[in-house]
Motif scaffolding. Structure first.
Motif, PDB file in Angstrom:
ATOM      1  N   ASP A 257       0.817  -1.210   0.000  1.00 45.06           N
ATOM      2  CA  ASP A 257       0.000   0.000   0.000  1.00 45.06           C
ATOM      3  C   ASP A 257       0.856   1.268   0.000  1.00 45.06           C
ATOM      4  O   ASP A 257       2.064   1.213   0.189  1.00 45.06           O
ATOM      5  N   ALA A 258       0.205   2.402  -0.237  1.00 45.95           N
ATOM      6  CA  ALA A 258       0.934   3.666  -0.397  1.00 45.95           C
ATOM      7  C   ALA A 258       0.234   4.832   0.280  1.00 45.95           C
ATOM      8  O   ALA A 258       0.387   5.971  -0.130  1.00 45.95           O
ATOM      9  N   GLY A 259      -0.534   4.562   1.320  1.00 46.61           N
ATOM     10  CA  GLY A 259      -1.136   5.631   2.109  1.00 46.61           C
ATOM     11  C   GLY A 259      -2.064   6.533   1.334  1.00 46.61           C
ATOM     12  O   GLY A 259      -2.425   6.277   0.187  1.00 46.61           O
ATOM     13  N   THR A 260      -2.441   7.631   1.988  1.00 46.08           N
ATOM     14  CA  THR A 260      -3.389   8.591   1.428  1.00 46.08           C
ATOM     15  C   THR A 260      -2.693   9.738   0.711  1.00 46.08           C
ATOM     16  O   THR A 260      -3.226  10.307  -0.229  1.00 46.08           O
ATOM     17  N   THR A 261      -1.498  10.090   1.194  1.00 47.25           N
ATOM     18  CA  THR A 261      -0.763  11.227   0.635  1.00 47.25           C
ATOM     19  C   THR A 261       0.709  10.831   0.516  1.00 47.25           C
ATOM     20  O   THR A 261       1.031   9.650   0.531  1.00 47.25           O
ATOM     21  N   HIS A 262       1.578  11.820   0.490  1.00 53.82           N
ATOM     22  CA  HIS A 262       3.019  11.571   0.421  1.00 53.82           C
ATOM     23  C   HIS A 262       3.642  11.368   1.789  1.00 53.82           C
ATOM     24  O   HIS A 262       4.854  11.195   1.892  1.00 53.82           O
ATOM     25  N   VAL A 263       2.839  11.366   2.842  1.00 54.36           N
ATOM     26  CA  VAL A 263       3.361  11.228   4.206  1.00 54.36           C
ATOM     27  C   VAL A 263       4.176   9.948   4.373  1.00 54.36           C
ATOM     28  O   VAL A 263       5.217   9.944   5.016  1.00 54.36           O
ATOM     29  N   PHE A 264       3.722   8.841   3.786  1.00 49.64           N
ATOM     30  CA  PHE A 264       4.466   7.587   3.939  1.00 49.64           C
ATOM     31  C   PHE A 264       5.884   7.727   3.391  1.00 49.64           C
ATOM     32  O   PHE A 264       6.835   7.157   3.944  1.00 49.64           O
ATOM     33  N   ALA A 265       6.061   8.479   2.314  1.00 49.71           N
ATOM     34  CA  ALA A 265       7.387   8.672   1.719  1.00 49.71           C
ATOM     35  C   ALA A 265       8.259   9.549   2.619  1.00 49.71           C
ATOM     36  O   ALA A 265       9.460   9.307   2.762  1.00 49.71           O
ATOM     37  N   GLU A 266       7.658  10.561   3.237  1.00 46.50           N
ATOM     38  CA  GLU A 266       8.394  11.397   4.188  1.00 46.50           C
ATOM     39  C   GLU A 266       8.859  10.564   5.378  1.00 46.50           C
ATOM     40  O   GLU A 266      10.006  10.684   5.825  1.00 46.50           O
ATOM     41  N   ASN A 267       7.963   9.719   5.891  1.00 49.82           N
ATOM     42  CA  ASN A 267       8.339   8.838   7.000  1.00 49.82           C
ATOM     43  C   ASN A 267       9.417   7.843   6.567  1.00 49.82           C
ATOM     44  O   ASN A 267      10.335   7.543   7.335  1.00 49.82           O
ATOM     45  N   ALA A 268       9.308   7.330   5.341  1.00 51.21           N
ATOM     46  CA  ALA A 268      10.335   6.412   4.830  1.00 51.21           C
ATOM     47  C   ALA A 268      11.695   7.088   4.855  1.00 51.21           C
ATOM     48  O   ALA A 268      12.694   6.480   5.275  1.00 51.21           O
ATOM     49  N   ASP A 269      11.745   8.343   4.427  1.00 52.05           N
ATOM     50  CA  ASP A 269      13.009   9.092   4.462  1.00 52.05           C
ATOM     51  C   ASP A 269      13.556   9.157   5.882  1.00 52.05           C
ATOM     52  O   ASP A 269      14.746   8.909   6.118  1.00 52.05           O
ATOM     53  N   MET A 270      12.688   9.486   6.847  1.00 49.04           N
ATOM     54  CA  MET A 270      13.130   9.594   8.245  1.00 49.04           C
ATOM     55  C   MET A 270      13.582   8.254   8.815  1.00 49.04           C
ATOM     56  O   MET A 270      14.440   8.206   9.685  1.00 49.04           O
TER      57      MET A 270
ATOM     58  N   GLU B  94      11.363  -3.712  -4.778  1.00 51.78           N
ATOM     59  CA  GLU B  94      11.282  -4.576  -5.964  1.00 51.78           C
ATOM     60  C   GLU B  94       9.877  -4.656  -6.545  1.00 51.78           C
ATOM     61  O   GLU B  94       9.705  -4.762  -7.754  1.00 51.78           O
ATOM     62  N   PHE B  95       8.874  -4.662  -5.672  1.00 47.97           N
ATOM     63  CA  PHE B  95       7.489  -4.665  -6.131  1.00 47.97           C
ATOM     64  C   PHE B  95       6.590  -4.190  -5.003  1.00 47.97           C
ATOM     65  O   PHE B  95       6.966  -4.212  -3.834  1.00 47.97           O
ATOM     66  N   GLY B  96       5.405  -3.737  -5.398  1.00 45.79           N
ATOM     67  CA  GLY B  96       4.415  -3.296  -4.434  1.00 45.79           C
ATOM     68  C   GLY B  96       3.151  -4.118  -4.570  1.00 45.79           C
ATOM     69  O   GLY B  96       2.926  -4.782  -5.582  1.00 45.79           O
ATOM     70  N   VAL B  97       2.338  -4.057  -3.516  1.00 48.47           N
ATOM     71  CA  VAL B  97       1.069  -4.772  -3.487  1.00 48.47           C
ATOM     72  C   VAL B  97       0.001  -3.807  -2.987  1.00 48.47           C
ATOM     73  O   VAL B  97       0.202  -3.139  -1.966  1.00 48.47           O
ATOM     74  N   LEU B  98      -1.094  -3.735  -3.697  1.00 44.29           N
ATOM     75  CA  LEU B  98      -2.229  -2.945  -3.241  1.00 44.29           C
ATOM     76  C   LEU B  98      -3.215  -3.904  -2.584  1.00 44.29           C
ATOM     77  O   LEU B  98      -3.722  -4.815  -3.233  1.00 44.29           O
ATOM     78  N   SER B  99      -3.476  -3.701  -1.295  1.00 47.14           N
ATOM     79  CA  SER B  99      -4.358  -4.608  -0.563  1.00 47.14           C
ATOM     80  C   SER B  99      -5.805  -4.489  -1.030  1.00 47.14           C
ATOM     81  O   SER B  99      -6.523  -5.485  -1.068  1.00 47.14           O
ATOM     82  N   HIS B 100      -6.224  -3.262  -1.377  1.00 43.23           N
ATOM     83  CA  HIS B 100      -7.573  -3.060  -1.907  1.00 43.23           C
ATOM     84  C   HIS B 100      -7.681  -1.669  -2.512  1.00 43.23           C
ATOM     85  O   HIS B 100      -6.798  -0.836  -2.348  1.00 43.23           O
ATOM     86  N   ALA B 101      -8.768  -1.445  -3.213  1.00 43.70           N
ATOM     87  CA  ALA B 101      -8.902  -0.272  -4.089  1.00 43.70           C
ATOM     88  C   ALA B 101      -9.485   0.962  -3.406  1.00 43.70           C
ATOM     89  O   ALA B 101     -10.319   1.650  -3.977  1.00 43.70           O
ATOM     90  N   HIS B 102      -9.043   1.266  -2.195  1.00 46.50           N
ATOM     91  CA  HIS B 102      -9.516   2.461  -1.503  1.00 46.50           C
ATOM     92  C   HIS B 102      -8.410   3.510  -1.454  1.00 46.50           C
ATOM     93  O   HIS B 102      -7.226   3.180  -1.395  1.00 46.50           O
ATOM     94  N   PHE B 103      -8.820   4.782  -1.426  1.00 48.15           N
ATOM     95  CA  PHE B 103      -7.892   5.913  -1.493  1.00 48.15           C
ATOM     96  C   PHE B 103      -6.853   5.908  -0.389  1.00 48.15           C
ATOM     97  O   PHE B 103      -5.712   6.321  -0.593  1.00 48.15           O
ATOM     98  N   ASP B 104      -7.221   5.445   0.806  1.00 50.08           N
ATOM     99  CA  ASP B 104      -6.302   5.516   1.937  1.00 50.08           C
ATOM    100  C   ASP B 104      -5.183   4.475   1.868  1.00 50.08           C
ATOM    101  O   ASP B 104      -4.295   4.456   2.724  1.00 50.08           O
TER     102      ASP B 104
END
Length: 183
Positions: free
Chosen positions: A35-48, A57-67
């Protein structure tokens, strides 16, 4: 196996929180994003946290919701190679009826499926992505009744119908101590 919560709606430290989810997972030398969260916050946290999203290598989307999906744009900006696995039933068509009768759109950001079409890999059945890592579609019959009770709907050919959750999948890891399931 290592799992880092890059974002969720609850934090007790310096990481930012938001309604949504993104999990970074290392498994036998492989790097995976769930998953990739709702905004870019997950990427900011990844940096920290010292997580380099370009190495996933690959990503998985658990389900088709915006969050769980609306941060895909920043992931694809930072990572130019990784595919994201989605269920074949994933569309930009999920709605919720929370308190009252009006439906609100809660699906993948409109336009993402077309904009990033070359980055998505669709699956329709059980799929072992790499040895020991399997994607499992939800197979329980009658989930549309659950969707109706929960006020969750999908729009198909212009008509709203209860969500059967056929856009959902679980990410399963085989480990020495048994299965680890992200669901």
């Amino acid at each position: 196996m290592l799992a880092k919560i890059l974002v969720d709606n609850n934090t007790r430290n310096e990481w930012k929180a938001e309604w949504g989810l993104a999990v970074y997972i290392e498994y036998e030398g492989h790097k995976i994003l769930l998953d990739a969260g709702t905004t870019h916050v997950f990427a900011e946290n990844a940096d920290m946290m010292g997580v380099d999203l370009s190495e996933v290598e690959f990503g998985v989307l658990s389900h088709a919701h915006f969050d769980h999906s609306d941060g895909l744009d920043i992931f694809f900006e930072r990572n130019d190679k990784a595919k994201f696995y989605l269920r074949k039933a994933c569309e930009e068509n999920c709605y919720s009826k929370k308190g009252g009768t009006e439906l609100s759109y809660i699906g993948i950001k409109e336009g993402y499926l077309k904009q990033f079409a070359d980055r998505f890999a669709y699956t329709d059945e059980d799929l072992e992505v790499i040895p020991g890592v399997t994607l499992l579609p939800h197979k329980t019959k009658g989930l549309d009744k659950v969707g109706e009770h929960a006020g969750m709907y999908v729009k198909i050919r212009g008509q709203f119908q209860p969500d059967s959750f056929d856009h959902e999948q679980s990410l399963v890891f085989e480990t020495e101590k048994g299965l680890v399931i992200f669901n």
